[in-house]
Design a protein around this motif. Structure first.
Motif, PDB file in Angstrom:
ATOM      1  N   GLY A   1      22.699  47.832  45.757  1.00 61.82           N
ATOM      2  CA  GLY A   1      22.723  47.965  44.306  1.00 61.82           C
ATOM      3  C   GLY A   1      24.007  48.562  43.786  1.00 61.82           C
ATOM      4  O   GLY A   1      24.890  48.953  44.543  1.00 61.82           O
ATOM      5  N   THR A   2      24.081  48.648  42.465  1.00 61.30           N
ATOM      6  CA  THR A   2      25.240  49.160  41.748  1.00 61.30           C
ATOM      7  C   THR A   2      24.799  50.325  40.876  1.00 61.30           C
ATOM      8  O   THR A   2      23.703  50.296  40.313  1.00 61.30           O
ATOM      9  N   ARG A   3      25.655  51.324  40.750  1.00 65.66           N
ATOM     10  CA  ARG A   3      25.391  52.456  39.856  1.00 65.66           C
ATOM     11  C   ARG A   3      26.608  52.631  38.970  1.00 65.66           C
ATOM     12  O   ARG A   3      27.736  52.715  39.466  1.00 65.66           O
ATOM     13  N   ASN A   4      26.372  52.681  37.664  1.00 67.58           N
ATOM     14  CA  ASN A   4      27.447  52.922  36.707  1.00 67.58           C
ATOM     15  C   ASN A   4      27.282  54.309  36.134  1.00 67.58           C
ATOM     16  O   ASN A   4      26.259  54.615  35.533  1.00 67.58           O
ATOM     17  N   GLY A   5      28.278  55.140  36.371  1.00 62.19           N
ATOM     18  CA  GLY A   5      28.247  56.512  35.894  1.00 62.19           C
ATOM     19  C   GLY A   5      27.887  57.469  37.012  1.00 62.19           C
ATOM     20  O   GLY A   5      27.034  57.184  37.860  1.00 62.19           O
ATOM     21  N   ALA A   6      28.550  58.617  36.987  1.00 62.45           N
ATOM     22  CA  ALA A   6      28.331  59.627  38.024  1.00 62.45           C
ATOM     23  C   ALA A   6      26.900  60.153  38.001  1.00 62.45           C
ATOM     24  O   ALA A   6      26.312  60.404  39.056  1.00 62.45           O
ATOM     25  N   ASP A   7      26.319  60.307  36.817  1.00 64.27           N
ATOM     26  CA  ASP A   7      24.955  60.839  36.739  1.00 64.27           C
ATOM     27  C   ASP A   7      23.956  59.942  37.459  1.00 64.27           C
ATOM     28  O   ASP A   7      23.087  60.424  38.195  1.00 64.27           O
ATOM     29  N   ALA A   8      24.086  58.630  37.278  1.00 59.85           N
ATOM     30  CA  ALA A   8      23.182  57.687  37.950  1.00 59.85           C
ATOM     31  C   ALA A   8      23.382  57.730  39.463  1.00 59.85           C
ATOM     32  O   ALA A   8      22.408  57.725  40.229  1.00 59.85           O
ATOM     33  N   TYR A   9      24.630  57.793  39.903  1.00 54.80           N
ATOM     34  CA  TYR A   9      24.912  57.842  41.326  1.00 54.80           C
ATOM     35  C   TYR A   9      24.318  59.102  41.959  1.00 54.80           C
ATOM     36  O   TYR A   9      23.629  59.043  42.981  1.00 54.80           O
ATOM     37  N   PHE A  10      24.561  60.259  41.338  1.00 60.23           N
ATOM     38  CA  PHE A  10      24.086  61.514  41.933  1.00 60.23           C
ATOM     39  C   PHE A  10      22.572  61.669  41.857  1.00 60.23           C
ATOM     40  O   PHE A  10      21.983  62.330  42.716  1.00 60.23           O
ATOM     41  N   ALA A  11      21.931  61.062  40.893  1.00 59.98           N
ATOM     42  CA  ALA A  11      20.465  61.088  40.859  1.00 59.98           C
ATOM     43  C   ALA A  11      19.915  60.445  42.129  1.00 59.98           C
ATOM     44  O   ALA A  11      18.968  60.961  42.731  1.00 59.98           O
ATOM     45  N   ASP A  12      20.535  59.350  42.557  1.00 56.61           N
ATOM     46  CA  ASP A  12      20.118  58.696  43.806  1.00 56.61           C
ATOM     47  C   ASP A  12      20.473  59.537  45.023  1.00 56.61           C
ATOM     48  O   ASP A  12      19.679  59.683  45.953  1.00 56.61           O
ATOM     49  N   MET A  13      21.673  60.083  45.049  1.00 54.31           N
ATOM     50  CA  MET A  13      22.115  60.841  46.221  1.00 54.31           C
ATOM     51  C   MET A  13      21.263  62.093  46.433  1.00 54.31           C
ATOM     52  O   MET A  13      20.950  62.444  47.571  1.00 54.31           O
ATOM     53  N   GLU A  14      20.874  62.753  45.360  1.00 53.43           N
ATOM     54  CA  GLU A  14      20.038  63.946  45.494  1.00 53.43           C
ATOM     55  C   GLU A  14      18.669  63.598  46.070  1.00 53.43           C
ATOM     56  O   GLU A  14      18.065  64.390  46.777  1.00 53.43           O
ATOM     57  N   ARG A  15      18.208  62.407  45.804  1.00 53.12           N
ATOM     58  CA  ARG A  15      16.915  61.950  46.323  1.00 53.12           C
ATOM     59  C   ARG A  15      17.033  61.498  47.784  1.00 53.12           C
ATOM     60  O   ARG A  15      16.188  61.806  48.604  1.00 53.12           O
ATOM     61  N   MET A  16      18.097  60.770  48.106  1.00 50.06           N
ATOM     62  CA  MET A  16      18.240  60.171  49.439  1.00 50.06           C
ATOM     63  C   MET A  16      18.774  61.139  50.488  1.00 50.06           C
ATOM     64  O   MET A  16      18.460  60.992  51.663  1.00 50.06           O
ATOM     65  N   LYS A  17      19.614  62.077  50.103  1.00 50.70           N
ATOM     66  CA  LYS A  17      20.162  63.090  51.011  1.00 50.70           C
ATOM     67  C   LYS A  17      20.747  62.482  52.288  1.00 50.70           C
ATOM     68  O   LYS A  17      20.435  62.901  53.401  1.00 50.70           O
ATOM     69  N   MET A  18      21.612  61.507  52.107  1.00 53.19           N
ATOM     70  CA  MET A  18      22.265  60.845  53.228  1.00 53.19           C
ATOM     71  C   MET A  18      23.212  61.802  53.939  1.00 53.19           C
ATOM     72  O   MET A  18      23.775  62.706  53.329  1.00 53.19           O
ATOM     73  N   LYS A  19      23.380  61.580  55.221  1.00 54.46           N
ATOM     74  CA  LYS A  19      24.321  62.351  56.036  1.00 54.46           C
ATOM     75  C   LYS A  19      25.306  61.375  56.680  1.00 54.46           C
ATOM     76  O   LYS A  19      24.914  60.309  57.148  1.00 54.46           O
ATOM     77  N   TYR A  20      26.574  61.777  56.694  1.00 54.31           N
ATOM     78  CA  TYR A  20      27.648  60.908  57.172  1.00 54.31           C
ATOM     79  C   TYR A  20      28.341  61.508  58.380  1.00 54.31           C
ATOM     80  O   TYR A  20      28.565  62.722  58.436  1.00 54.31           O
ATOM     81  N   VAL A  21      28.725  60.645  59.317  1.00 54.43           N
ATOM     82  CA  VAL A  21      29.611  61.006  60.420  1.00 54.43           C
ATOM     83  C   VAL A  21      30.774  60.026  60.340  1.00 54.43           C
ATOM     84  O   VAL A  21      30.605  58.818  60.586  1.00 54.43           O
ATOM     85  N   ILE A  22      31.925  60.538  59.970  1.00 53.37           N
ATOM     86  CA  ILE A  22      33.103  59.684  59.774  1.00 53.37           C
ATOM     87  C   ILE A  22      33.707  59.334  61.126  1.00 53.37           C
ATOM     88  O   ILE A  22      33.956  60.208  61.961  1.00 53.37           O
ATOM     89  N   GLN A  23      33.937  58.038  61.319  1.00 55.61           N
ATOM     90  CA  GLN A  23      34.558  57.550  62.555  1.00 55.61           C
ATOM     91  C   GLN A  23      36.065  57.366  62.386  1.00 55.61           C
ATOM     92  O   GLN A  23      36.830  57.659  63.288  1.00 55.61           O
ATOM     93  N   ARG A  24      36.499  56.848  61.235  1.00 54.92           N
ATOM     94  CA  ARG A  24      37.917  56.602  60.953  1.00 54.92           C
ATOM     95  C   ARG A  24      38.155  56.701  59.452  1.00 54.92           C
ATOM     96  O   ARG A  24      37.265  56.389  58.658  1.00 54.92           O
ATOM     97  N   ALA A  25      39.386  57.082  59.094  1.00 54.36           N
ATOM     98  CA  ALA A  25      39.803  57.126  57.691  1.00 54.36           C
ATOM     99  C   ALA A  25      41.190  56.490  57.587  1.00 54.36           C
ATOM    100  O   ALA A  25      42.084  56.823  58.380  1.00 54.36           O
ATOM    101  N   PHE A  26      41.348  55.583  56.648  1.00 53.06           N
ATOM    102  CA  PHE A  26      42.607  54.898  56.413  1.00 53.06           C
ATOM    103  C   PHE A  26      43.002  55.106  54.958  1.00 53.06           C
ATOM    104  O   PHE A  26      42.148  55.042  54.068  1.00 53.06           O
ATOM    105  N   VAL A  27      44.294  55.329  54.716  1.00 50.47           N
ATOM    106  CA  VAL A  27      44.768  55.612  53.373  1.00 50.47           C
ATOM    107  C   VAL A  27      45.948  54.712  53.049  1.00 50.47           C
ATOM    108  O   VAL A  27      46.834  54.523  53.884  1.00 50.47           O
TER     109      VAL A  27
END
Length: 123
Positions: free
Chosen positions: A47-73
């Motif tokens: 899905g798509t989320r427009n606006g920080a408030d909509a995005y963080f409402a989902d993140m606070e509910r899902m509580k995902m955890k990340y393990v970063i393998q690589r970062a490219f800039v």
């Protein structure tokens, strides 16, 4: 439009995105929120989320955890390859973060959603 073309130091863009992920991992949503623009755009496999408030409402509910393998800039763009876990299911994904004025303006995430969808169907 000129603000979108400004270049940030690569270490600064990378540090911002890594700090964002670290704050999400710690469930410090207030800190993560400070690192994004109010009009954040998120596009993901589910899905798509427009606006920080909509995005963080989902993140606070899902509580995902990340393990970063690589970062490219490259300039104002950061690409992360990571494993993320939600509801005990770990999936490999890729996120493309675009920054303006050292804050995340938009990002896109791609991953195979089947493990998550199968997990939902088993509940």
């Amino acid at each position: 439009m000129a603000q979108y073309e400004s270049q940030l130091p690569e270490t600064s863009t990378k540090e911002t995105v890594l700090s964002f992920i670290e704050a999400l991992n710690k469930e410090d949503f207030a800190q993560a929120r400070r690192l994004v623009h109010d009009d954040l755009t998120f596009i993901g496999a589910l899905g798509t989320r427009n606006g920080a408030d909509a995005y963080f409402a989902d993140m606070e509910r899902m509580k995902m955890k990340y393990v970063i393998q690589r970062a490219f800039v490259e300039g104002n763009d950061v690409c992360l390859l990571y494993d993320f876990t939600i509801d005990g299911i770990t999936v490999f994904g890729c996120g493309w973060y675009q920054l303006i004025d050292n804050r995340i303006r938009s990002f896109k995430v791609i991953f195979d959603p089947r493990p998550l969808l199968e997990g939902v169907n088993k509940k």
